[in-house]
Motif scaffolding. Structure first.
Motif, PDB file in Angstrom:
ATOM      1  N   GLY A  21     -35.588   8.733  15.017  1.00 36.90           N
ATOM      2  CA  GLY A  21     -36.465   9.563  15.481  1.00 36.90           C
ATOM      3  C   GLY A  21     -36.028   9.740  16.993  1.00 36.90           C
ATOM      4  O   GLY A  21     -36.461  10.935  17.669  1.00 36.90           O
ATOM      5  N   ALA A  22     -35.488   8.929  17.721  1.00 38.43           N
ATOM      6  CA  ALA A  22     -34.922   9.020  19.049  1.00 38.43           C
ATOM      7  C   ALA A  22     -33.767  10.170  18.969  1.00 38.43           C
ATOM      8  O   ALA A  22     -33.677  10.928  19.842  1.00 38.43           O
ATOM      9  N   PHE A  23     -33.059   9.986  18.133  1.00 37.78           N
ATOM     10  CA  PHE A  23     -32.023  11.083  17.978  1.00 37.78           C
ATOM     11  C   PHE A  23     -32.516  12.619  17.888  1.00 37.78           C
ATOM     12  O   PHE A  23     -32.220  13.343  18.345  1.00 37.78           O
ATOM     13  N   VAL A  24     -33.651  12.534  17.137  1.00 32.36           N
ATOM     14  CA  VAL A  24     -34.385  13.677  16.782  1.00 32.36           C
ATOM     15  C   VAL A  24     -34.795  14.261  18.064  1.00 32.36           C
ATOM     16  O   VAL A  24     -34.620  15.492  18.441  1.00 32.36           O
ATOM     17  N   VAL A  25     -35.652  13.327  18.697  1.00 29.36           N
ATOM     18  CA  VAL A  25     -36.461  13.742  19.912  1.00 29.36           C
ATOM     19  C   VAL A  25     -35.246  14.193  20.987  1.00 29.36           C
ATOM     20  O   VAL A  25     -35.319  15.202  21.850  1.00 29.36           O
ATOM     21  N   ALA A  27     -32.044  15.407  20.305  1.00 31.00           N
ATOM     22  CA  ALA A  27     -31.529  16.729  20.008  1.00 31.00           C
ATOM     23  C   ALA A  27     -32.333  18.099  20.075  1.00 31.00           C
ATOM     24  O   ALA A  27     -31.963  19.141  20.559  1.00 31.00           O
ATOM     25  N   LEU A  28     -33.656  17.806  20.239  1.00 30.22           N
ATOM     26  CA  LEU A  28     -34.665  18.968  20.602  1.00 30.22           C
ATOM     27  C   LEU A  28     -34.620  19.582  21.988  1.00 30.22           C
ATOM     28  O   LEU A  28     -34.903  20.386  22.275  1.00 30.22           O
ATOM     29  N   GLY A  29     -33.984  18.494  22.659  1.00 27.27           N
ATOM     30  CA  GLY A  29     -33.551  19.038  24.080  1.00 27.27           C
ATOM     31  C   GLY A  29     -32.410  20.002  24.434  1.00 27.27           C
ATOM     32  O   GLY A  29     -32.258  20.510  25.342  1.00 27.27           O
ATOM     33  N   TYR A  30     -31.821  20.059  23.211  1.00 27.04           N
ATOM     34  CA  TYR A  30     -30.395  21.076  23.150  1.00 27.04           C
ATOM     35  C   TYR A  30     -31.004  22.082  22.553  1.00 27.04           C
ATOM     36  O   TYR A  30     -31.998  22.233  21.562  1.00 27.04           O
ATOM     37  N   GLU A  31     -29.933  23.282  22.541  1.00 25.69           N
ATOM     38  CA  GLU A  31     -30.242  24.257  21.620  1.00 25.69           C
ATOM     39  C   GLU A  31     -29.512  24.015  20.207  1.00 25.69           C
ATOM     40  O   GLU A  31     -28.495  23.605  19.898  1.00 25.69           O
ATOM     41  N   LEU A  32     -30.508  24.442  19.448  1.00 22.05           N
ATOM     42  CA  LEU A  32     -30.053  24.126  17.891  1.00 22.05           C
ATOM     43  C   LEU A  32     -29.136  25.070  17.251  1.00 22.05           C
ATOM     44  O   LEU A  32     -28.144  24.752  16.563  1.00 22.05           O
ATOM     45  N   GLY A  33     -29.259  26.286  17.759  1.00 23.78           N
ATOM     46  CA  GLY A  33     -28.434  27.464  17.273  1.00 23.78           C
ATOM     47  C   GLY A  33     -29.015  27.900  15.776  1.00 23.78           C
ATOM     48  O   GLY A  33     -30.220  27.624  15.407  1.00 23.78           O
ATOM     49  N   MET A  38     -23.873  27.111  14.915  1.00 28.25           N
ATOM     50  CA  MET A  38     -24.895  25.790  15.334  1.00 28.25           C
ATOM     51  C   MET A  38     -24.621  25.446  16.823  1.00 28.25           C
ATOM     52  O   MET A  38     -23.466  25.562  17.185  1.00 28.25           O
ATOM     53  N   GLY A  39     -25.557  25.138  17.313  1.00 32.15           N
ATOM     54  CA  GLY A  39     -25.445  24.678  18.839  1.00 32.15           C
ATOM     55  C   GLY A  39     -25.465  23.171  18.832  1.00 32.15           C
ATOM     56  O   GLY A  39     -25.229  22.370  18.019  1.00 32.15           O
TER      57      GLY A  39
END
Length: 153
Positions: A21-25, A27-33, A38-39
């Motif tokens: 969950g910490a990785f998901v949160v 990662a949401l701060g970066y562009e996903l593409g 892929m971003g």
């Protein structure tokens, strides 16, 4: 049929869910593409989701089909020696150099076992130092001095 719950599995799975969950949160701060382009946030998001799903599976397994595990005495000496060896390596590798630091660290970690003989400890230390030097300094070309300035080289 008795239903057993495995507290270690539930706790370990919960930790995996939290880390994922910490990785998901994060990662949401970066562009996903997009899937084709892929971003920088796509890979951490994917890894976080996979880790969280695996953690959830471990929690479910622990709740449904857990096994009773009995723990023996905690090897405090081994834990302390290994932690000290890692701290020693991290704090002295730049000053002493890779070869002496690796040798002392490997020698310290062999002290974690009460059953190892001194000649075996020295042999293991020499072998790990040689293999580590070949892998990290020669093969991966890490910029770590073989002999550090603290030794006058």
């Amino acid at each position: 049929m008795e239903r057993r719950r495995s507290l270690p599995d539930v706790l370990a799975g919960g930790i995996f869910v939290l880390i994922g969950g910490a990785f998901v949160v994060g990662a949401l701060g970066y562009e996903l593409g997009s899937p084709l382009r892929m971003g920088p946030g796509a890979f951490p998001l994917l890894v976080g989701v996979i880790v969280a799903v695996l953690g959830l599976a471990i929690v479910i397994k622990g709740l449904i089909a857990g096994e009773v595990a009995e723990f023996g005495p905690v090897p405090w000496r081994a834990i302390a020696v290994i932690v000290l060896a890692v701290i020693f390596f991290g704090s002295t590798v730049r000053g002493l150099g890779f070869i002496p630091t690796s040798a002392v660290t490997a020698l310290l970690t062999t002290l974690a076992s009460r059953r190892i003989r001194p000649i075996t400890a020295v042999a293991v230390s020499a072998g790990l130092t040689a293999v580590g030097t070949l892998i990290f300094v020669v093969g991966l070309q890490l910029r770590i001095p073989l002999w550090g300035p603290w030794l006058g080289f």
